[in-house]
Design a protein around this motif. Structure first.
Motif, PDB file in Angstrom:
ATOM      1  N   ILE A 164      -8.270   8.355   8.041  1.00  0.00           N
ATOM      2  CA  ILE A 164      -8.144   9.409   9.398  1.00  0.00           C
ATOM      3  C   ILE A 164      -6.511   9.591   9.663  1.00  0.00           C
ATOM      4  O   ILE A 164      -5.878   8.687   9.073  1.00  0.00           O
ATOM      5  N   SER A 165      -5.978  10.593  10.064  1.00  0.00           N
ATOM      6  CA  SER A 165      -6.937  11.596  10.655  1.00  0.00           C
ATOM      7  C   SER A 165      -6.896  12.820   9.559  1.00  0.00           C
ATOM      8  O   SER A 165      -7.103  14.048   9.834  1.00  0.00           O
ATOM      9  N   GLY A 166      -6.503  12.638   8.264  1.00  0.00           N
ATOM     10  CA  GLY A 166      -6.836  13.533   7.202  1.00  0.00           C
ATOM     11  C   GLY A 166      -8.242  13.540   7.114  1.00  0.00           C
ATOM     12  O   GLY A 166      -8.893  14.467   6.995  1.00  0.00           O
ATOM     13  N   GLY A 167      -8.929  12.429   7.025  1.00  0.00           N
ATOM     14  CA  GLY A 167     -10.185  12.271   7.113  1.00  0.00           C
ATOM     15  C   GLY A 167     -10.750  12.305   8.621  1.00  0.00           C
ATOM     16  O   GLY A 167      -9.755  12.240   9.376  1.00  0.00           O
ATOM     17  N   ASN A 168     -11.841  12.997   9.168  1.00  0.00           N
ATOM     18  CA  ASN A 168     -12.195  13.227  10.183  1.00  0.00           C
ATOM     19  C   ASN A 168     -13.026  12.199  11.044  1.00  0.00           C
ATOM     20  O   ASN A 168     -13.529  12.461  12.115  1.00  0.00           O
ATOM     21  N   THR A 169     -13.278  11.135  10.350  1.00  0.00           N
ATOM     22  CA  THR A 169     -13.960   9.977  11.226  1.00  0.00           C
ATOM     23  C   THR A 169     -13.715   8.687  10.551  1.00  0.00           C
ATOM     24  O   THR A 169     -13.536   8.778   9.279  1.00  0.00           O
ATOM     25  N   LEU A 170     -13.991   7.683  11.240  1.00  0.00           N
ATOM     26  CA  LEU A 170     -13.733   6.382  10.734  1.00  0.00           C
ATOM     27  C   LEU A 170     -15.065   5.729  10.131  1.00  0.00           C
ATOM     28  O   LEU A 170     -15.023   4.774   9.626  1.00  0.00           O
TER      29      LEU A 170
ATOM     30  N   GLN B 182       0.640  -1.227  -0.063  1.00  0.00           N
ATOM     31  CA  GLN B 182       0.075  -0.085  -0.024  1.00  0.00           C
ATOM     32  C   GLN B 182       0.994   1.079   0.071  1.00  0.00           C
ATOM     33  O   GLN B 182       1.929   1.275   0.599  1.00  0.00           O
ATOM     34  N   SER B 183       0.294   2.256  -0.592  1.00  0.00           N
ATOM     35  CA  SER B 183       1.070   3.780  -0.575  1.00  0.00           C
ATOM     36  C   SER B 183       0.336   4.713  -0.859  1.00  0.00           C
ATOM     37  O   SER B 183      -0.765   4.224  -1.126  1.00  0.00           O
ATOM     38  N   HIS B 184       0.611   6.099  -1.272  1.00  0.00           N
ATOM     39  CA  HIS B 184      -0.008   7.061  -1.245  1.00  0.00           C
ATOM     40  C   HIS B 184       0.268   7.470  -2.862  1.00  0.00           C
ATOM     41  O   HIS B 184       1.553   7.503  -3.248  1.00  0.00           O
ATOM     42  N   LEU B 185      -0.481   8.020  -3.620  1.00  0.00           N
ATOM     43  CA  LEU B 185      -0.151   8.442  -4.957  1.00  0.00           C
ATOM     44  C   LEU B 185      -1.016   9.766  -5.265  1.00  0.00           C
ATOM     45  O   LEU B 185      -2.450   9.941  -5.417  1.00  0.00           O
ATOM     46  N   SER B 186      -0.380  10.825  -5.686  1.00  0.00           N
ATOM     47  CA  SER B 186      -0.759  12.048  -6.264  1.00  0.00           C
ATOM     48  C   SER B 186      -2.158  12.549  -5.542  1.00  0.00           C
ATOM     49  O   SER B 186      -3.254  12.880  -5.975  1.00  0.00           O
ATOM     50  N   GLU B 187      -1.628  12.913  -4.151  1.00  0.00           N
ATOM     51  CA  GLU B 187      -2.733  13.514  -3.526  1.00  0.00           C
ATOM     52  C   GLU B 187      -2.803  14.855  -3.371  1.00  0.00           C
ATOM     53  O   GLU B 187      -3.986  15.662  -3.294  1.00  0.00           O
ATOM     54  N   ASN B 188      -1.677  15.685  -3.736  1.00  0.00           N
ATOM     55  CA  ASN B 188      -1.839  17.156  -3.541  1.00  0.00           C
ATOM     56  C   ASN B 188      -0.570  17.655  -4.703  1.00  0.00           C
ATOM     57  O   ASN B 188       0.383  16.902  -4.991  1.00  0.00           O
ATOM     58  N   THR B 189      -1.035  18.802  -5.131  1.00  0.00           N
ATOM     59  CA  THR B 189      -0.126  19.034  -6.469  1.00  0.00           C
ATOM     60  C   THR B 189       1.388  19.463  -5.905  1.00  0.00           C
ATOM     61  O   THR B 189       2.335  19.066  -6.650  1.00  0.00           O
ATOM     62  N   ASN B 190       1.658  19.974  -4.768  1.00  0.00           N
ATOM     63  CA  ASN B 190       2.904  20.115  -4.247  1.00  0.00           C
ATOM     64  C   ASN B 190       3.728  18.887  -4.172  1.00  0.00           C
ATOM     65  O   ASN B 190       4.992  18.737  -4.316  1.00  0.00           O
ATOM     66  N   GLU B 191       3.069  17.826  -3.591  1.00  0.00           N
ATOM     67  CA  GLU B 191       3.693  16.438  -3.429  1.00  0.00           C
ATOM     68  C   GLU B 191       4.167  15.777  -4.821  1.00  0.00           C
ATOM     69  O   GLU B 191       5.082  15.435  -4.950  1.00  0.00           O
ATOM     70  N   VAL B 192       3.115  16.133  -5.793  1.00  0.00           N
ATOM     71  CA  VAL B 192       3.637  15.766  -7.081  1.00  0.00           C
ATOM     72  C   VAL B 192       4.725  16.396  -7.574  1.00  0.00           C
ATOM     73  O   VAL B 192       5.566  15.731  -8.339  1.00  0.00           O
ATOM     74  N   GLU B 193       5.055  17.758  -7.368  1.00  0.00           N
ATOM     75  CA  GLU B 193       5.966  18.335  -7.979  1.00  0.00           C
ATOM     76  C   GLU B 193       7.273  17.810  -7.173  1.00  0.00           C
ATOM     77  O   GLU B 193       8.376  17.809  -7.824  1.00  0.00           O
ATOM     78  N   TRP B 194       7.230  17.463  -5.969  1.00  0.00           N
ATOM     79  CA  TRP B 194       8.188  17.194  -4.966  1.00  0.00           C
ATOM     80  C   TRP B 194       8.855  15.751  -5.587  1.00  0.00           C
ATOM     81  O   TRP B 194      10.130  15.403  -5.520  1.00  0.00           O
ATOM     82  N   VAL B 195       7.858  15.002  -5.819  1.00  0.00           N
ATOM     83  CA  VAL B 195       8.334  13.379  -6.399  1.00  0.00           C
ATOM     84  C   VAL B 195       9.000  13.837  -7.767  1.00  0.00           C
ATOM     85  O   VAL B 195      10.169  13.172  -7.985  1.00  0.00           O
ATOM     86  N   LYS B 196       8.630  14.791  -8.754  1.00  0.00           N
ATOM     87  CA  LYS B 196       9.404  15.121  -9.781  1.00  0.00           C
ATOM     88  C   LYS B 196      10.572  15.613  -9.533  1.00  0.00           C
ATOM     89  O   LYS B 196      11.409  15.276 -10.411  1.00  0.00           O
TER      90      LYS B 196
ATOM     91  N   SER C 112     -10.818  13.411   3.598  1.00  0.00           N
ATOM     92  CA  SER C 112      -9.453  13.798   3.778  1.00  0.00           C
ATOM     93  C   SER C 112      -9.227  14.797   2.615  1.00  0.00           C
ATOM     94  O   SER C 112      -8.526  15.613   2.766  1.00  0.00           O
ATOM     95  N   ASN C 113      -9.561  14.258   1.253  1.00  0.00           N
ATOM     96  CA  ASN C 113      -9.146  15.303   0.129  1.00  0.00           C
ATOM     97  C   ASN C 113      -9.957  16.608   0.239  1.00  0.00           C
ATOM     98  O   ASN C 113      -9.322  17.498  -0.125  1.00  0.00           O
ATOM     99  N   PHE C 114     -11.127  16.604   1.130  1.00  0.00           N
ATOM    100  CA  PHE C 114     -11.723  17.946   1.438  1.00  0.00           C
ATOM    101  C   PHE C 114     -10.983  18.506   2.192  1.00  0.00           C
ATOM    102  O   PHE C 114     -10.476  19.530   2.335  1.00  0.00           O
ATOM    103  N   ASN C 115     -10.687  17.781   3.556  1.00  0.00           N
ATOM    104  CA  ASN C 115     -10.130  18.507   4.820  1.00  0.00           C
ATOM    105  C   ASN C 115      -8.739  19.057   4.428  1.00  0.00           C
ATOM    106  O   ASN C 115      -8.486  20.151   5.156  1.00  0.00           O
ATOM    107  N   LEU C 116      -7.998  18.386   3.765  1.00  0.00           N
ATOM    108  CA  LEU C 116      -6.798  18.820   3.452  1.00  0.00           C
ATOM    109  C   LEU C 116      -6.530  19.601   2.099  1.00  0.00           C
ATOM    110  O   LEU C 116      -5.412  19.909   1.479  1.00  0.00           O
ATOM    111  N   SER C 117      -7.621  20.112   1.622  1.00  0.00           N
ATOM    112  CA  SER C 117      -7.701  20.973   0.583  1.00  0.00           C
ATOM    113  C   SER C 117      -6.990  20.233  -0.705  1.00  0.00           C
ATOM    114  O   SER C 117      -6.195  21.093  -1.532  1.00  0.00           O
ATOM    115  N   SER C 118      -6.909  18.961  -0.668  1.00  0.00           N
ATOM    116  CA  SER C 118      -6.175  18.456  -1.785  1.00  0.00           C
ATOM    117  C   SER C 118      -6.944  18.296  -3.155  1.00  0.00           C
ATOM    118  O   SER C 118      -6.126  18.622  -4.305  1.00  0.00           O
TER     119      SER C 118
END
Lengths: 419, 419
Positions: free
Chosen positions: B311-317, B217-231, B284-290
């Motif tokens: 959680i905890s980017g998401g605010n509930t289980l 499992q991992s994370h992929l392309s959540e946030n534009t700054n993150e995508v830039e960073w990976v680049k 989570s994508n809402f909460n972290l303005s992703s």
């Protein structure tokens, strides 16, 4: 009559920040806040002392747009946009309120749910029916809540059962105004929205509003198809807001407009100029695929904004859930606007949910001196853990992850509301 | 061992529609669904009969992306984007899990909340700590839940307390794999995300995954700054997904990637080709303005999509709250895409929340023959009124306006889970 509440008191005086009074005393006289003190010498003998040490004390929530007659439809029909949703689910449910017995069952449950969810003041659309509207006003009065309640007016573009005779619609509205005597539960003029109201009806309602100085509520620019429809119905008037304004229903008396998504800068300026409030209904605007209101823009213009649960377009009366969705929606709007419309902060949205909407009622929604002592007591112990959280973090946790079970007491004007 | 459950049974076999079996019997043998019957002659004497007449029986919810070590942070820090949020709130909380006593308190509460919320299968990020990760696996096993649990791997770009030695990180991951014996709670390889993992670490983890046939499992392309960073970190590799793929962590064994918001068509095609699952985390994508994942596009490509509370980017289980937010987000995406990416329907998202994510576990998330009998019993009587609602309307009302109090029983493999 003096009452003293003790607890962790938190509220917003301005949108920019919280006022936090940890382990303090809230002193109330005649239902209004007198002061908040960190220490008191002793409890005067003529004074009721309510010790909520360790609990949060916050203002009661204010909901400035909702449809009480859609209460039983909550959670249904969320696969449609505004106009087909109205025609398929909503109008047929509202038509049932001609039956006072049905209204009594539905409105009793509705009032009880309002209290459970911690909403102490609300601006309500009932239905077109005079008797059941008056019944709802009585139930709210008995429950000790604050509300503006509107008999809905509509004389075009709806199903037969809901289409009123224009003169009767106006006459029945006047009857409600004349029979109303409560200080807490008051009538509000409620033209459903432009497509449902002939110009004769709108003009007649404006006369009533001005004659009796009664406030007005309606809908504005919720959906692009609705905006087009208004343009077709009134091709000679420059925009949607100006239709209301031309017929005297846009700030001629205190007015609140729900949604305000597809408004032009001219319309927002007119709202500011006329002192018209905006009711932001994030959950409903999501559910009915309406869009996202550019709330930041309204705040920049200086328009008053409060929150509306807008049941049953919205799927819950919970104002905490509306707070969360409002913040979330503003974050998506920020992205959509190329980061021009900055996201709303937690304090800004808590303010909208309390003092912002409360302004429509007067000194409601804050715990400053002179404000109505409308309070919720929040037991957040199930949300805490071995870490030490500050009052503000606890409030955030309650709003973001708590629910109605956390509300252990509700007061309006310092009187306990049966809950 | 045979069990028969009676109630109003509803689930999704395909995303397009619900299978509704009103007032029916669900027959289970050895923890798996054998059949659903409208009538039975009599209850066999060797059979346990569980009569939930009038209640809803639905599959347990499946959550395919969440961070258990952020459980105590739920509702905090929602005013930041991904990278500052990680650095301000998240890493410092995760660092506490070096302390087994702290982990025991936090994970016990976490497991209990999972059950309360009706999540019977989940794919979990723990923390970098081997001992507390194994403790969590034990707690989930004891609780009778299904889970994949990952010790997080990170050897760059984090705070000192969480920055591992590369070889040790790999060695400890292998120890967990070797010590794991449960059929229900299994290990999963968990490189946090590209910015946290050196190429040596990623290659080493891939070797483990393949050697022991362990999922990833991992994370992929959540946030534009993150995508830039990976680049910036991997300027020679064409896109984010290809970094994982190049280092053998993208479908070489069963893989799930969380978020997938800013992916190119090439990346989505690669996911489809490699059988990589997407975990959609709307809250989570809402909460972290992703932003909003274009879920419809993934479905059109034939990629498997499940829901993650994150959680905890998401605010509930709560997976019901994720269902509501997922539908809402898809409606905004529909507007944003000029009505090209059609909104997700209730059945499509319920499917994601059950069978869609459940596919990652095997025959989980449905009530078809041969599926694990993971069930929730829902008492929705408080949501009903004098109107007559069908089973599907009741399910909608529960998802949109109910809460954890409506869940009165939880079963995994037909065994009751203490709740």
């Amino acid at each position: 009559m003096k009452k003293i509440f003790k607890g962790d008191i938190v509220y917003t005086k301005s949108p920019a920040m919280f006022e936090i009074n940890e382990d303090s005393y809230l002193i109330v006289e005649n239902g209004e806040v007198k002061e908040i003190c960190r220490y008191i010498d002793s409890i005067p003998s003529d004074c009721e002392y309510l010790d909520y040490t360790g609990k949060l004390i916050i203002p009661g929530f204010v909901d400035i747009h909702l449809h009480s007659s859609q209460f039983f439809n909550i959670g249904l029909g969320m696969d449609k946009e505004l106009i087909p949703w109205l025609n398929t689910y909503t109008f047929s449910e509202e038509a049932k309120f001609i039956d006072l017995e049905y209204a009594n069952i539905a409105y009793s449950k509705f009032v009880s749910d309002l209290i459970k969810k911690g909403t102490t003041s609300s601006v309500i659309y009932a239905s077109i029916h005079k008797e059941s509207t008056m019944l709802l006003m009585d139930l709210l009065e008995e429950a000790n809540l604050r509300a503006y309640v509107g008999k809905v007016n509509m004389d075009r573009n709806t199903i037969d059962e809901l289409c009123e005779n224009t003169d009767e619609s106006i006459a029945q509205t006047e009857e409600i105004i004349l029979s109303s005597k409560s200080d807490r539960v008051k009538p509000i003029i409620t033209p459903r929205f432009v497509p449902s109201c002939s110009t004769t009806l709108m003009k007649g309602l404006s006369k009533l509003a001005i004659k009796y100085n009664v406030p007005v509520q309606s809908h504005l620019s919720e959906n692009t198809n609705e905006v087009e429809w208004v343009k077709e119905l009134h091709p000679d008037i420059e925009n949607y807001a100006s239709v209301y304004n031309k017929f005297g229903l846009f700030g001629q008396t205190k007015t609140v407009m729900a949604h305000c998504i597809y408004t032009s800068d001219d319309e927002i300026e007119l709202m500011k100029k006329n002192g018209v409030f905006a009711a932001h209904c994030a959950l409903s605007n999501f559910n009915l695929s309406s869009g996202i209101m550019p709330v930041r823009k309204y705040l920049d213009y200086g328009v008053d904004v409060g929150l509306g649960s807008d049941i049953s377009g919205g799927n819950t009366l919970s104002i905490p859930q509306s707070i969360v969705s409002t913040i979330q929606a503003s974050k998506i709007k920020w992205l959509e606007s190329d980061k021009e419309l900055y996201p709303l902060s937690f304090s800004e949205v808590f303010y909208m949910a309390t003092k912002g909407g409360g302004k429509f009622f007067g000194k409601v929604g804050s715990l400053e001196r002179g404000y109505k002592a409308d309070l919720l007591v929040i037991d957040d112990s199930n949300l805490l853990d071995i870490n030490k959280f500050g009052v503000l973090e606890r409030l955030q946790k309650y709003i973001y992850s708590g629910n109605e079970n956390n509300i252990i007491a509700v007061y309006v004007g310092a009187n306990s509301v049966n809950h």
